[in-house]
Design a protein around this motif. Structure first.
Motif, PDB file in Angstrom:
ATOM      1  N   LEU A   1     -26.607 -38.904-112.767  1.00 51.48           N
ATOM      2  CA  LEU A   1     -26.131 -37.661-112.246  1.00 51.48           C
ATOM      3  C   LEU A   1     -25.761 -35.899-113.866  1.00 51.48           C
ATOM      4  CD1 LEU A   1     -22.393 -38.532-111.468  1.00 51.48           C
ATOM      5  CD2 LEU A   1     -24.374 -37.440-110.066  1.00 51.48           C
ATOM      6  N   HIS A   2     -26.373 -36.493-114.854  1.00 53.04           N
ATOM      7  CA  HIS A   2     -26.452 -35.424-115.642  1.00 53.04           C
ATOM      8  C   HIS A   2     -28.285 -35.309-116.422  1.00 53.04           C
ATOM      9  CE1 HIS A   2     -22.357 -34.268-115.888  1.00 53.04           C
ATOM     10  NE2 HIS A   2     -22.015 -34.980-115.541  1.00 53.04           N
ATOM     11  N   GLN A   3     -28.926 -35.619-115.709  1.00 56.60           N
ATOM     12  CA  GLN A   3     -30.027 -36.283-116.429  1.00 56.60           C
ATOM     13  C   GLN A   3     -30.781 -35.066-116.002  1.00 56.60           C
ATOM     14  OE1 GLN A   3     -32.181 -37.713-113.013  1.00 56.60           O
ATOM     15  NE2 GLN A   3     -34.303 -36.941-113.545  1.00 56.60           N
ATOM     16  N   ARG A   4     -31.662 -34.274-116.935  1.00 61.25           N
ATOM     17  CA  ARG A   4     -32.309 -33.264-117.107  1.00 61.25           C
ATOM     18  C   ARG A   4     -33.447 -32.790-116.815  1.00 61.25           C
ATOM     19  NH1 ARG A   4     -28.333 -30.335-121.719  1.00 61.25           N
ATOM     20  NH2 ARG A   4     -26.691 -32.410-121.852  1.00 61.25           N
ATOM     21  N   VAL A   5     -34.226 -31.500-117.117  1.00 63.34           N
ATOM     22  CA  VAL A   5     -35.497 -31.629-116.866  1.00 63.34           C
ATOM     23  C   VAL A   5     -36.124 -29.918-117.062  1.00 63.34           C
ATOM     24  CG1 VAL A   5     -35.673 -33.129-114.781  1.00 63.34           C
ATOM     25  CG2 VAL A   5     -34.906 -30.846-114.220  1.00 63.34           C
ATOM     26  N   PRO A   6     -37.652 -30.065-117.503  1.00 65.37           N
ATOM     27  CA  PRO A   6     -37.780 -29.380-117.938  1.00 65.37           C
ATOM     28  C   PRO A   6     -37.640 -27.873-116.751  1.00 65.37           C
ATOM     29  CG  PRO A   6     -39.570 -30.668-118.216  1.00 65.37           C
ATOM     30  CD  PRO A   6     -38.380 -30.987-117.255  1.00 65.37           C
ATOM     31  N   LEU A   7     -37.678 -26.674-116.758  1.00 64.45           N
ATOM     32  CA  LEU A   7     -37.740 -26.282-115.327  1.00 64.45           C
ATOM     33  C   LEU A   7     -38.731 -24.449-115.382  1.00 64.45           C
ATOM     34  CD1 LEU A   7     -36.625 -24.909-112.520  1.00 64.45           C
ATOM     35  CD2 LEU A   7     -34.768 -23.933-113.757  1.00 64.45           C
ATOM     36  N   PHE A   8     -39.797 -24.678-114.355  1.00 65.67           N
ATOM     37  CA  PHE A   8     -40.333 -22.940-114.738  1.00 65.67           C
ATOM     38  C   PHE A   8     -40.316 -22.672-113.254  1.00 65.67           C
ATOM     39  CE2 PHE A   8     -41.763 -26.245-117.220  1.00 65.67           C
ATOM     40  CZ  PHE A   8     -42.296 -25.715-118.067  1.00 65.67           C
ATOM     41  N   ILE A   9     -39.755 -21.784-112.884  1.00 64.37           N
ATOM     42  CA  ILE A   9     -39.171 -20.913-111.817  1.00 64.37           C
ATOM     43  C   ILE A   9     -39.559 -20.150-111.909  1.00 64.37           C
ATOM     44  CG2 ILE A   9     -36.796 -20.523-112.381  1.00 64.37           C
ATOM     45  CD1 ILE A   9     -35.744 -21.616-109.683  1.00 64.37           C
ATOM     46  N   GLY A  10     -39.607 -19.415-110.822  1.00 63.64           N
ATOM     47  CA  GLY A  10     -40.158 -17.919-109.645  1.00 63.64           C
ATOM     48  C   GLY A  10     -41.050 -17.499-109.086  1.00 63.64           C
ATOM     49  N   SER A  11     -41.604 -16.190-108.808  1.00 63.09           N
ATOM     50  CA  SER A  11     -42.703 -15.776-107.996  1.00 63.09           C
ATOM     51  C   SER A  11     -43.616 -16.540-108.395  1.00 63.09           C
ATOM     52  CB  SER A  11     -43.061 -14.039-108.896  1.00 63.09           C
ATOM     53  OG  SER A  11     -42.004 -13.502-108.703  1.00 63.09           O
TER      54      SER A  11
ATOM     55  N   PHE B   1     -39.117 -17.668-114.736  1.00 58.08           N
ATOM     56  CA  PHE B   1     -37.864 -18.504-115.441  1.00 58.08           C
ATOM     57  C   PHE B   1     -37.768 -19.519-116.210  1.00 58.08           C
ATOM     58  CE2 PHE B   1     -34.098 -20.825-116.942  1.00 58.08           C
ATOM     59  CZ  PHE B   1     -33.531 -20.288-117.668  1.00 58.08           C
ATOM     60  N   MET B   2     -38.027 -19.505-117.586  1.00 56.55           N
ATOM     61  CA  MET B   2     -38.629 -21.099-117.841  1.00 56.55           C
ATOM     62  C   MET B   2     -37.614 -21.939-118.881  1.00 56.55           C
ATOM     63  SD  MET B   2     -42.376 -20.121-118.853  1.00 56.55           S
ATOM     64  CE  MET B   2     -42.570 -18.478-119.664  1.00 56.55           C
TER      65      MET B   2
ATOM     66  N   ARG C   1     -32.273 -12.089-112.090  1.00 54.91           N
ATOM     67  CA  ARG C   1     -32.785 -10.582-112.072  1.00 54.91           C
ATOM     68  C   ARG C   1     -34.511 -10.862-111.673  1.00 54.91           C
ATOM     69  NH1 ARG C   1     -33.379 -11.092-117.410  1.00 54.91           N
ATOM     70  NH2 ARG C   1     -34.926 -12.117-117.003  1.00 54.91           N
ATOM     71  N   SER C   2     -34.896 -12.762-111.186  1.00 54.63           N
ATOM     72  CA  SER C   2     -36.215 -12.522-111.364  1.00 54.63           C
ATOM     73  C   SER C   2     -36.264 -12.901-110.044  1.00 54.63           C
ATOM     74  CB  SER C   2     -36.624 -14.442-111.552  1.00 54.63           C
ATOM     75  OG  SER C   2     -35.906 -14.074-113.323  1.00 54.63           O
ATOM     76  N   LEU C   3     -35.024 -13.518-109.361  1.00 51.73           N
ATOM     77  CA  LEU C   3     -35.002 -13.423-107.615  1.00 51.73           C
ATOM     78  C   LEU C   3     -35.394 -12.058-107.205  1.00 51.73           C
ATOM     79  CD1 LEU C   3     -34.861 -15.535-105.043  1.00 51.73           C
ATOM     80  CD2 LEU C   3     -32.276 -15.009-105.056  1.00 51.73           C
ATOM     81  N   ILE C   4     -34.550 -11.125-107.551  1.00 53.01           N
ATOM     82  CA  ILE C   4     -34.223  -9.372-106.517  1.00 53.01           C
ATOM     83  C   ILE C   4     -35.605  -9.051-107.590  1.00 53.01           C
ATOM     84  CG2 ILE C   4     -32.589  -7.758-107.351  1.00 53.01           C
ATOM     85  CD1 ILE C   4     -31.827  -9.591-105.279  1.00 53.01           C
ATOM     86  N   LYS C   5     -36.121  -8.994-108.189  1.00 45.50           N
ATOM     87  CA  LYS C   5     -37.180  -8.226-109.569  1.00 45.50           C
ATOM     88  C   LYS C   5     -37.830  -8.680-109.445  1.00 45.50           C
ATOM     89  CE  LYS C   5     -34.494  -5.002-111.809  1.00 45.50           C
ATOM     90  NZ  LYS C   5     -34.469  -3.880-113.424  1.00 45.50           N
ATOM     91  N   GLY C   6     -38.703 -10.074-109.733  1.00 45.58           N
ATOM     92  CA  GLY C   6     -40.035 -10.577-108.873  1.00 45.58           C
ATOM     93  C   GLY C   6     -39.585 -11.203-110.617  1.00 45.58           C
ATOM     94  N   GLY C   7     -40.278 -12.103-111.170  1.00 51.64           N
ATOM     95  CA  GLY C   7     -40.673 -12.616-112.178  1.00 51.64           C
ATOM     96  C   GLY C   7     -40.679 -14.186-112.774  1.00 51.64           C
TER      97      GLY C   7
END
Ligand code: AHM
Ligand code: MG
Length: 342
Positions: A313-323, A265-266, A257-263
């Protein structure tokens, strides 16, 4: 009956792309076709999920006398098998499996690529008829062709991805994939059983007014993240707000949705899980690649996701992504402490 020949199928599209590169071998096209095939099989089972619940739960036997597998195990096997039978993949790593699998047959050993995938992301949503998805990443192997692939082939930074994509099993079924040349989306036409180009050259709008985050964790986020979320709620009409909050709990659907409409995601780190929940190799890297190719941004709050060198292989990271402009806005508030960095 007239047939709309302007609409390209996934196969036609990948072959057309190939023609622009006379030296291309077609291995990536064939790999994408394999992934599309597995997705169609998974889609059929996802659509039957409610029915399977009536006929018997995972671990029991269905009316044909077959084992009813959990859907995420089924999806994992489909993607693994289709890639093993194909000619382009030397091995896989999956969110569902502890370790990577090197395909031990002569054709696979000669293959150029390895694939990492999350076969059924958001699988907690299956029971409640909410969109779920598959996420994948393709890397050129660094080990010698003709030998078994190695862990180093998988532990590459996201910047090395050759292609990445996802499937959404939702109100319609879509496959979206990116190469460095662009991001394209295909919708499954059930009448012919083919993915058809429906979203050519997807661009992530620089601005948006939707933010997507698990509000339940609010008091566990760092101060800067809390401040940004509050800012999203405080905006008035003159500066484009208040922003709308949407959180499905299926990353594939939320980021789509963020990709198509802008936005934006965190999935930030929390006091109890400083690296958040999402996996670098199976979830964050593929989406970071897709969103960046489309013009957006992705960070862990400190650095670009694609620049992180994975050590597990299974490491986790915080994620902030989008417009891109929303990410800039976030960065004004969120200046995290170094100790949370990878
Ligand atoms: P999964 O790989 O176990 O399905 O978990 C990943 C999913 C993402 O799709 C989603 O964004 C996130 O978990 C939701 O987590 P939470 O319920 O903690 O907000
Ligand atoms: Mg997942």
């Amino acid at each position: 009956m007239s047939i709309n020949r302007k609409i390209l199928t996934l196969d036609e599209f990948t072959i057309q792309q190939l023609r622009n590169f006379p030296h291309a071998t077609g291995e990536l096209s064939s790999l994408l076709r394999d992934l599309g095939l597995a997705a169609k099989r998974v889609n059929v089972e996802v659509n039957k999920a409610g029915l399977v619940d009536i006929l018997g739960d995972a671990g029991t036997v269905n009316i044909q006398g077959e084992d009813v597998k959990k859907l995420d195990v089924f999806a994992n096997n489909q993607f693994m098998k289709v890639l093993q039978h194909g000619v382009s993949c030397a091995g896989i790593a999956s969110e569902e499996m502890d370790d990577f699998v090197a395909f031990d047959d002569e054709i696979s050993k000669k293959a150029k690529y390895v694939v990492m995938f999350d076969p059924l992301d958001g699988s907690g949503n299956i029971d409640v008829n909410i969109s779920i998805g598959t996420i994948f990443s393709v890397y050129r192997r660094v080990s010698e062709r003709g030998t078994l692939c190695t862990k180093e082939d998988f532990l590459q930074s996201g910047i090395n991805q050759v292609a990445a994509g996802y499937m959404v099993y939702g109100s319609s079924t879509m496959m979206v994939y990116a190469t460095r040349r662009g991001v394209n989306g295909f919708t499954l036409d059930p009448s012919i059983g083919e993915f058809c180009l429906s979203h050519p050259d997807i661009q992530c709008l620089p601005d948006g007014n939707i933010y997507s985050v698990n509000h339940g964790n609010f008091f566990r986020y760092e101060k800067g993240v809390q401040e940004y979320i509050t800012e999203c709620q405080k905006k008035d009409k003159s500066n484009g707000g208040p922003y709308t909050q949407r959180y499905i709990g299926s990353m594939v659907a939320d980021v789509h949705r963020s990709l198509i409409k802008g936005g934006i995601f965190m999935y930030p780190g929390t006091t109890d899980k400083p690296n958040g929940k999402l996996r670098l190799c199976y979830e964050c890297n593929p989406f970071a690649f897709i969103v960046e190719v489309a013009g957006g941004k992705a960070t862990n709050g400190m650095i670009r996701i694609l620049d992180i060198q994975p050590n597990d292989l299974h490491q986790r990271v915080p994620l902030f992504i989008g417009s891109s402009n929303m990410m800039k806005e976030l960065e004004e508030f969120h200046k995290p402490q170094k100790e949370l960095a990878v």
